[in-house]
Every structure is written in structure tokens, then in C-alpha cells.
Enzyme design. Structure first.
Site, PDB file in Angstrom:
ATOM      1  N   SER A   1     105.821  41.678  49.531  1.00  0.00           N
ATOM      2  CA  SER A   1     104.659  40.595  48.836  1.00  0.00           C
ATOM      3  C   SER A   1     104.372  41.571  47.620  1.00  0.00           C
ATOM      4  CB  SER A   1     103.419  40.963  49.839  1.00  0.00           C
ATOM      5  OG  SER A   1     102.247  40.376  49.403  1.00  0.00           O
TER       6      SER A   1
ATOM      7  N   LYS B   1     105.197  38.192  56.958  1.00  0.00           N
ATOM      8  CA  LYS B   1     104.894  37.883  55.523  1.00  0.00           C
ATOM      9  C   LYS B   1     104.425  36.611  55.440  1.00  0.00           C
ATOM     10  CE  LYS B   1     105.325  37.964  51.190  1.00  0.00           C
ATOM     11  NZ  LYS B   1     105.657  36.575  50.461  1.00  0.00           N
TER      12      LYS B   1
ATOM     13  N   HIS C   1     100.770  36.855  56.326  1.00  0.00           N
ATOM     14  CA  HIS C   1     100.186  37.561  55.355  1.00  0.00           C
ATOM     15  C   HIS C   1      99.777  36.447  54.092  1.00  0.00           C
ATOM     16  CE1 HIS C   1     100.213  38.595  51.072  1.00  0.00           C
ATOM     17  NE2 HIS C   1      99.776  39.902  51.465  1.00  0.00           N
ATOM     18  N   ASN C   2     100.662  35.525  54.043  1.00  0.00           N
ATOM     19  CA  ASN C   2     100.333  34.473  52.963  1.00  0.00           C
ATOM     20  C   ASN C   2      99.243  33.589  53.618  1.00  0.00           C
ATOM     21  OD1 ASN C   2     102.441  35.768  51.593  1.00  0.00           O
ATOM     22  ND2 ASN C   2     103.168  33.936  50.850  1.00  0.00           N
TER      23      ASN C   2
ATOM     24  N   GLU D   1      95.821  35.014  53.028  1.00  0.00           N
ATOM     25  CA  GLU D   1      95.661  35.255  51.656  1.00  0.00           C
ATOM     26  C   GLU D   1      95.009  33.709  51.262  1.00  0.00           C
ATOM     27  OE1 GLU D   1      98.919  36.160  49.309  1.00  0.00           O
ATOM     28  OE2 GLU D   1      98.569  34.492  48.112  1.00  0.00           O
TER      29      GLU D   1
END
Ligand code: NBP
Length: 480
Positions: free
Chosen positions: A128, A183, A186-187, A190
Site C-alpha cells: 500500500s 490489504k 485496509h482499502n 480507506e
């Protein structure tokens, strides 16, 4: 064989990662790209870098010291499969293939299983931080077999972003698809974080009439407190930007249709199948979808909203309420995201240290923030915390912020300003803390039409009411 690490795929991400690797003491980087132009370009642009170019997979393998270690940075999907296939043909047991692309974690699980058959180690690593992060230090979330971490760990630690306390932002997340799973979440987080900030901006602008530049100052101020984060920082920058062509605030000339590359949707789809309510991420993803249907928006534009104009009486008090609502909603969004990681780990058999995950997000990635230290503290104190937002620091913030949060959601509702992430976060908060939920009625309905049975609050067992008969209750098989 002189290189200790190789990179396959030299588009933006791969070439920046290769440069980052080459810039670290002790690394010599083998580079390969399907079409030779990118390889030659990278060599020409960076004569200073310790690169060993290869123009075939055989040459690439020959230039790597054993165990060979290669990071793939190609277009996710068929490209990744093609490169893995080619590398398995020239690599040997014990070598390591790392996929640094944005793969779906289930693809990574499949690939890891297939590659393992050959004796080669396969590591799906979430990376990232975009182009800039790849060059200067990304946050890296590697999965794959523990054994590969011995070789890979020091290399990845050398290129990762460094948190304020000096720790590199990389940890072995778990086996097979664990890294890409984390990941993905995480996105998703976000997405939620961005939507919450956007709602805060919209409410302040429409409630107080402040200009984007004035609101930029508010965000800059917020960035010195508990909301301090990269996303708040760049929000101030974006709001302050003036369009050169028109002289208007740039935010006013950007078409209000948000795009998406699909990782938010993956996070929500996965959460749905795991049964984890990530409502903040879901609303953020849906808000982008809603924005991107101009034909529907045009058709619906004639529908009425509230009669009065929205203008708050006390601008400063309202702005402080919005700040608190934003922080409370953010706590919920992160709590939900970590809940998804916890549930994914349980489902797929990964031993994921949630505190370590929050630490590797403190630098390099898009959601980097001081706030993540609080999450690390919470898990350090109580590793099996059932709901992150009940940790003392967060519970306190929610306790002191909930009144403001409610005022903001009420104001937004009355004003007809959509705030799906604020309001769904509040609904989640009220749902999860409720003594009793109307889920009891839903169970009753399910039992009525489908004999799905229910449990009782006062005795063990599973029951069914004979709804179409005399409506007595019988003991039943559990068909939940
Ligand atoms: P792209 O996603 O645009 O992919 C282009 C690269 O893939 C080129 O090197 C191309 O080779 C290679 N490639 C393709 Br397409 N098919 C191939 C095949 N069958 N065999 C070998 N190579 C093949 O590159 P990017 O934008 O640098 O992204 C790389 C990865 O990083 C992607 O998975 C992407 O999702 C991810 N990414 C992450 C972030 C982030 O913030 N983490 C940002 C951007 C991208 P060619 O030159 O011969 O066509």
C-alpha cells in the site's frame, strides 16, 4: 548469480519498487519486464541503481542468488498467473515468488496451493502507498509460508515505510492469502475514512456557508489533534486548491462522481459472506456507486427535500460537533474493519496479530495516522478484544462524543444532507450496544413463514410455534 532480489513487471509500481530496493544497502536487483522497452528505459533513467537486467525468464533466474526471491508487480489477474507459471518453470524448490499486486485473497490462496506443489514458496503481499510509497517506502502486508519470511523479512523490512517509533511497516501477516486479505480490508477502511471526511466537509459547507479554503483551515486544525492523519492532511490540500482555468475552488469544478477500482466492493462482499457488519465501508462503497449514476440522479433531482434552508445558528459549535461525529464514526469504521480481519482469520485459519496490523499501517499507506497507535495499545492490553471500540480509549471518545454525533445526524437528516457513513456508524453503535434488538421479531417472522425455529430467553432448546395450527409451541430441531 549476483542479485539477491528480483522484480518482474516494470510499469509504475514495479519500477519504483525496484528503485527502492536498489537504493538500500546490500541489495542488487534483477529486473525483467515482458516487453524489453520498460527494462531499457529503467536502466537508462537510473544508471546509478544496482540493476541486473534480464531479457528472458531463464536469464532472470540465472541472475538471482539462491534461494531466488522475486517480486511480481504486474497487472492483477491473468498477467499474474502467466508470470507465476513462467517463474515456476525456471525456479527451484525453496525459491520464493512474491505477488505484490492487488490480488483478491482467494486467488492468492489458490495460487499458493498450486505453487506449493512445486516446492517453491509463494507469498501474496499487499503493498500500500501507491507509486510514491513503492519508491520511498510502502506499508507491506505479506502472507505466505512462515519459512519464506526468513529470507524475505529482511529485504521487505529494508524497503518498507518506517513508523514514527522507528519500526518498519511490515510484518508476516499469516499464511497464504492473509496478506492480501488484510490489504483488502485496509482499502475498505480507506473508503470509509474518505467518505466520512467528505460528509464532514459537506455538512460544514452547507451548514455554515464557509468556503472550501476556510474549511481547509478547519481540516488543517483538526490535523493537529486526535484526527491527525494523512487523509485529513490531503483533504486540506485538496480544498485549498484553486482551479487555474476558472479561478474557482478546484473541488467545485471536479465532477461529483467517485470512481472505484473494486477493493471496497471486495471488502464488502467478503464481509457479507463472513457475516460481519462493515456498514461504514459498505455505505462508503455505495455512496461512490450512487454518485456515479448521473441518469438516475438527474431523474431523481425533482424529488422534494426539506422546506427550510439549512444554516446553523452557531457555526463554531456545529463544527466542533462535526469533528466529534467524524471521530466517533471513524472509530466505528475501524472497529468494523478489524472485526472483518478477526473473522477472516478465524474462517481461513490465519493467526493474525491485530495489534501488529495496526502498527504496520502507521506509515507508508493511505490510512496512516497517529490513531493506529491507539488500536495497537488496545490489542496489546486485551488481545482478544471482541469489539475494538469498547477498548477504554475508544469507549471514552464515544462516550464524550455521542451527543454531538447524534446532533449532527439529526441536523443532517432534517436538512436533507446525505450522511450515510455518519448515520450508519451511529446506527451500528446503537445496535451493538443495545440490550435487546428487534431481531426477536425477525426470528418470529422467520419461524412463521419458514419454520426456521427460535430460541427462548428463559430456557435452553430450540422451538417452533405451530402457526398454521393451534399455535402451541413445540420443541424442534435447530434450523437456524
Ligand atoms: P499495471 O497494472 O498497469 O500492469 C502493467 C505491467 O504488467 C507491465 O509491466 C506489463 O508488461 C505487465 N504484464 C501484463 Br499487463 N500482462 C503480462 C503478462 N501476461 N506477462 C508478463 N507481464 C505482464 O502496472 P502497475 O500500475 O505498475 O501495477 C502493478 C500492480 O500493482 C497491479 O497489480 C496493481 O493493482 C498494483 N498497484 C498497486 C497500487 C498500490 O497503491 N498498492 C497502485 C497501483 C497499482 P508489459 O510492459 O510487457 O505490457
Amino acid at each position: 548469480a549476483v542479485a539477491n532480489i528480483g522484480v518482474v513487471g516494470l510499469a509504475v509500481m514495479g519500477s519504483n519498487l525496484a528503485r527502492n530496493l536498489a537504493s538500500r544497502e546490500g541489495n542488487t536487483v534483477a529486473i525483467y519486464n515482458r516487453s524489453r522497452e520498460k527494462t531499457d528505459q529503467l536502466l537508462a533513467d537510473h544508471p546509478e541503481a544496482q540493476f541486473v537486467p534480464a531479457y528472458s525468464y531463464e536469464e532472470f533466474a540465472a541472475s538471482l542468488a539462491k534461494p531466488r526471491t522475486a517480486i511480481i508487480m504486474v497487472k492483477a489477474g491473468a498477467g499474474t498467473d502467466a508470470v507465476i507459471q513462467a517463474l515456476t518453470e525456471v525456479f527451484e524448490p525453496g525459491d520464493i515468488i512474491v505477488d505484490g499486486g492487488n490480488a483478491l485473497f482467494t486467488d492468492t490462496i489458490r495460487r499458493e496451493k498450486a505453487v506449493r506443489e512445486t516446492g517453491i514458496n509463494f507469498v501474496g503481499a499487499g503493498i500500500s502507498g501507491g507509486e510514491e510509497g513503492a519508491l520511498t517506502g510502502p506499508s507491506i502486508m505479506p502472507g505466505g509460508p512462515e519459512e519464506s519470511w526468513v529470507t524475505l523479512g529482511p529485504i521487505l523490512r529494508s524497503i518498507a515505510a518506517v513508523a514514527p517509533d522507528g519500526e518498519p511497516c511490515v510484518t508476516h501477516v499469516g499464511t497464504d492469502g492473509a496478506g492480501h486479505f488484510v490489504k483488502m480490508v485496509h482499502n475498505g477502511i480507506e473508503y470509509a475514512d474518505m467518505q466520512l471526511i467528505a460528509e464532514a466537509y459537506d455538512l460544514i459547507r452547507r451548514g455554515t456557508g464557509k468556503t472550501p479554503a476556510e474549511i481547509a483551515d478547519i481540516f488543517a486544525e483538526w490535523n493537529t489533534g486526535e484526527l491527525e492523519s494523512y487523509l485529513i492532511e490531503i483533504t486540506a490540500e485538496v480544498l485549498r486548491q484553486v482551479d487555474a482555468a476558472t479561478g474557482r475552488p478546484l473541488v467545485d469544478v471536479i465532477l461529483d462522481q467517485a470512481g472505484a477500482k473494486g477493493t471496497g466492493a471486495w471488502t464488502v462482499q467478503t464481509a457479507l459472506s463472513l457475516g460481519v457488519p462493515v456498514s461504514g465501508i459498505a455505505e462508503a462503497t455505495f455512496a461512490r456507486s450512487l454518485s456515479s449514476h448521473p441518469e438516475q440522479r438527474e431523474a431523481a433531482a425533482s424529488l422534494p427535500g426539506p422546506d427550510e434552508d439549512f444554516r446553523v445558528a452557531d457555526a463554531d459549535a456545529f463544527i466542533e460537533d462535526v469533528r466529534q461525529a467524524l471521530f466517533a464514526s471513524k472509530i466505528v469504521a475501524y472497529s468494523q474493519g478489524f472485526d472483518e480481519i478477526r473473522a477472516g482469520a478465524a474462517e481461513y485459519g490465519w493467526n493474525i496479530d491485530l495489534g501488529a496490523i495496526s502498527k504496520i499501517w502507521r506509515a507508508g499507506c493511505i490510512i496512516r495516522a497517529q490513531f493506529l497507535n491507539r488500536i495497537a495499545d488496545a490489542y496489546a492490553e486485551t488481545p482478544d478484544l471482541p469489539v475494538l471500540m469498547t477498548a477504554p480509549y475508544f469507549a471514552e471518545a464515544l462516550t464524550s462524543g455521542q451527543a454531538a454525533w447524534r446532533r449532527v445526524v439529526v441536523a443532517a437528516t432534517q436538512a436533507g444532507i446525505p450522511s450515510p457513513a455518519f448515520s450508519s456508524s451511529l446506527a451500528y453503535y446503537d445496535g451493538i450496544r443495545a440490550d435487546r434488538l428487534p431481531a426477536a421479531l425477525v426470528q418470529g417472522q422467520r419461524d412463521f413463514f419458514g419454520a426456521h425455529t427460535y430460541k427462548r430467553i428463559d430456557k435452553p432448546g430450540t422451538f417452533h410455534t405451530l402457526w398454521s395450527g393451534d399455535r402451541t409451541e413445540i420443541e424442534a430441531e435447530d434450523t437456524h
